[in-house]
Design an enzyme around this catalytic site. Structure first.
Site, PDB file in Angstrom:
ATOM      1  N   HIS A 108      42.894  23.639   4.145  1.00 56.11           N
ATOM      2  CA  HIS A 108      44.192  23.968   4.733  1.00 56.11           C
ATOM      3  C   HIS A 108      43.952  24.785   6.000  1.00 56.11           C
ATOM      4  CE1 HIS A 108      47.150  27.377   5.127  1.00 56.11           C
ATOM      5  NE2 HIS A 108      47.934  26.342   5.319  1.00 56.11           N
ATOM      6  N   ASN A 110      46.259  26.442   9.658  1.00 56.87           N
ATOM      7  CA  ASN A 110      47.575  26.669  10.240  1.00 56.87           C
ATOM      8  C   ASN A 110      47.426  27.607  11.438  1.00 56.87           C
ATOM      9  OD1 ASN A 110      49.865  28.980  10.039  1.00 56.87           O
ATOM     10  ND2 ASN A 110      50.772  26.987   9.688  1.00 56.87           N
ATOM     11  N   ARG A 112      50.239  29.374  14.342  1.00 60.70           N
ATOM     12  CA  ARG A 112      51.674  29.423  14.621  1.00 60.70           C
ATOM     13  C   ARG A 112      52.019  30.572  15.565  1.00 60.70           C
ATOM     14  NH1 ARG A 112      50.328  31.116   9.643  1.00 60.70           N
ATOM     15  NH2 ARG A 112      50.841  33.267   9.114  1.00 60.70           N
ATOM     16  N   HIS A 147      32.061  30.103   6.257  1.00 62.99           N
ATOM     17  CA  HIS A 147      32.278  31.505   6.623  1.00 62.99           C
ATOM     18  C   HIS A 147      31.505  31.903   7.880  1.00 62.99           C
ATOM     19  CE1 HIS A 147      34.996  33.186   3.605  1.00 62.99           C
ATOM     20  NE2 HIS A 147      34.538  32.226   2.826  1.00 62.99           N
ATOM     21  N   GLY A 261      64.405  24.061   6.128  1.00 69.03           N
ATOM     22  CA  GLY A 261      63.370  23.336   6.859  1.00 69.03           C
ATOM     23  C   GLY A 261      63.310  21.891   6.388  1.00 69.03           C
TER      24      GLY A 261
END
Length: 308
Positions: A108, A110, A112, A147, A261
């Site tokens: 995942h 993201n 923003r 990592h 949404g």
């Protein structure tokens, strides 16, 4: 202080979506992304892309959205009363990848940006984002690479950033009702607005651009491994944890659903197949128990890398 440039952010995010989709489609080799452009009645819209039933990826969703409104919903201003009465814009790219192979981790990411404006007042703005990895059968080499990539991209922006954002990620992606981490973490940051816009935007781009560097080598290393029904059953069981976290604890999912949404885009993160099993316990010394023993407990993966 340099002011936020929304066009610049939007151009970057659309380009990032293109780049990630191209890399995933190339790695898959058989499936293609389908695209849907959607409009939000209250303002803004987005570009949702999903690839299903591929050779490598069972489902991969990569979403761009840019939504705006005259006033923020109550859920957004409860913690930040200074945002009340301001118009807002929120832009972002978010993605979730569910591979076919249990030896490939779910992933995942993201990035923003949020801004709330009011005439004659300074805008309130911040960046957020990150990426995290959810293996089913873990490989130490992959966890260290993941990592190390995160650490390397943080370094130019400050010595302490990696450890701070790694801890934030470990704390955020924690399934409280299971007393268990969702995966092996990565980076998570929010409310980033200092020292200035350019620095924050540059860091956010480093995170967005770093995702493919972190994930694609793992896909290349593991995608040809053979697996059978036992591994698939365990993968589907562990995917249940992903669903539990997203529907019960994830702020982004809850915020999206509470604010009207686009439900299809918000729930694109859900795995296409999943199973629950009452009181499941992995067998002692099995490959399955290794996940719980060696990967889910919070760990300093960079130190693990130095021991090799």
């Amino acid at each position: 202080m340099n002011l936020p440039n929304i066009d610049q952010i939007k151009t970057y995010l659309l380009d990032l979506q293109d780049k990630i989709c191209a890399a995933l489609a190339q790695a898959d080799g058989s499936a293609k992304f389908t695209e849907e452009n959607w409009v939000r009645e209250e303002g803004g819209g987005g570009r949702s892309r999903v690839m299903v039933k591929g050779a490598v990826f069972e489902q991969a969703g990569v979403n761009f959205s840019h939504v705006s409104g005259a006033a923020l919903p109550a859920s957004a201003t409860a913690h930040r009363p200074e945002l009340a009465g301001r118009s807002f814009q929120a832009l972002g790219v978010s993605l979730v990848i569910h591979p076919n192979s249990p030896y490939l981790p779910t992933s995942h990411a993201n990035v923003r940006f949020f801004i709330a404006e009011k005439p004659d007042e300074d805008p309130v703005w911040w960046f957020g984002g990150g990426f995290d990895l959810t293996p089913f059968y873990g490989f130490e080499e992959d966890a260290i690479h993941w990592h190390q990539t995160a650490y390397n991209l943080c370094q130019p922006f400050g010595e302490q950033l990696y450890s701070r954002y790694k801890k934030w990620c470990d704390d955020y992606f924690y399934i409280k009702h299971r007393n268990e981490a969702r995966g092996i973490g990565g980076l998570f940051f929010d409310d980033l607005n200092s020292p200035d816009f350019d620095t924050c935007f540059n860091f956010t781009q480093a995170v967005g651009d770093g995702f493919l560097d972190a994930y694609m080598p793992i896909v290349a290393r593991r995608k040809a491994l053979c697996w059978g029904e036992r591994e698939r059953e365990f993968q589907l069981y562990r995917r249940g944890r992903y669903v539990e976290f997203n529907l019960v604890w994830d702020r982004g999912t809850l915020f999206g659903l509470q604010t009207g949404g686009r439900t299809e885009s918000i729930l694109m993160s859900m795995p296409p197949l999943v199973r629950w099993e009452y009181n499941y316990q992995p067998a002692a010394d099995s490959a399955e128990v290794a996940l719980y023993r060696d990967f889910l407990p919070v760990k300093d993966w960079l130190a693990a890398g130095e021991h090799h």
